[in-house]
Design a protein around this motif. Sequence first.
Motif, mmCIF file in Angstrom:
data_model
loop_
_atom_site.group_PDB
_atom_site.id
_atom_site.type_symbol
_atom_site.label_atom_id
_atom_site.label_comp_id
_atom_site.label_asym_id
_atom_site.label_seq_id
_atom_site.Cartn_x
_atom_site.Cartn_y
_atom_site.Cartn_z
ATOM 1 N N LEU A 181 12.000 -5.441 14.996
ATOM 2 C CA LEU A 181 11.251 -4.246 14.605
ATOM 3 C C LEU A 181 9.811 -4.563 14.208
ATOM 4 N N ARG A 182 9.381 -5.793 14.398
ATOM 5 C CA ARG A 182 8.008 -6.148 14.042
ATOM 6 C C ARG A 182 6.976 -5.271 14.769
ATOM 7 N N PRO A 183 7.103 -5.005 16.069
ATOM 8 C CA PRO A 183 6.105 -4.129 16.712
ATOM 9 C C PRO A 183 6.042 -2.737 16.097
ATOM 10 N N VAL A 184 7.207 -2.203 15.706
ATOM 11 C CA VAL A 184 7.237 -0.886 15.063
ATOM 12 C C VAL A 184 6.545 -0.954 13.702
ATOM 13 N N ALA A 185 6.841 -2.026 12.952
ATOM 14 C CA ALA A 185 6.224 -2.186 11.636
ATOM 15 C C ALA A 185 4.711 -2.317 11.752
ATOM 16 N N ALA A 186 4.261 -3.109 12.732
ATOM 17 C CA ALA A 186 2.819 -3.303 12.915
ATOM 18 C C ALA A 186 2.141 -1.979 13.270
#
Length: 236
Positions: A181-186
């Motif tokens: 989920l890092r891309p969503v968080a970024a």
Amino acid sequence: MEATEIRKLAALEDTHWWYRERRVLLGRALRRLAATGVHPGRALDIGAAGGGNTRVLRAHGWRPLALEYSAEGAGVARERGLDVIRADARHLPVPSAGLDLVVAFDILEHFDEDHLAAAEIRRVLRPGGTALIAVPADMRLWSAHDVAVGHVRRYDRAGLRAVVAKAGLALDELWSWNVLLRPVAAWRRRRSTGSDLDELHPLVNLGLRTVVAAERHLPVKALPGVSLMLRAHRPS
């Protein structure tokens, strides 16, 4: 962390995907310790807030003490029937070498002197005792959320290793969490104007929890994530 954020966290931690999965990870870490012959003993949960992780420790047979700086968080923990004390993580009111386990999730990033908090963790652990630590990862993810919840920094692997080594702890394992989920968080953090501790629609919450739970079974721990987690011990 401000009182409003503490109250918000306490209200959300039983259902929010982030906190639920973190409790699952803590439970898995405790089971791995048990599998290596470590018997439940005295534990300290630093930055316990409402006591979600403290309850996990208790459920696995540990004798936990919740430590919380804020009056709000400590009050919630007491209301939930937990043993709790108020203190600063840089000055733990706990005797030296008396604990078998210290859990410090999302604590070090709140201090300019993070090495002092890490050194206190080492001091209160008995020789061979275990520390489980989590911190937010990567300054490229810095946002208004970090400011709202009182972060001083986010960590890379080298920086976190250095803090642990300076404190005199021996690192056993270091890994990334919340990788998928890092891309969503970024994306969300670039648009944030404050804390992202918000109640989510149940279907959104379930979807995010399903994605992050998939990491338990995928070889992604070495990839960049939103958090870093580690297991260390006080050398004998």
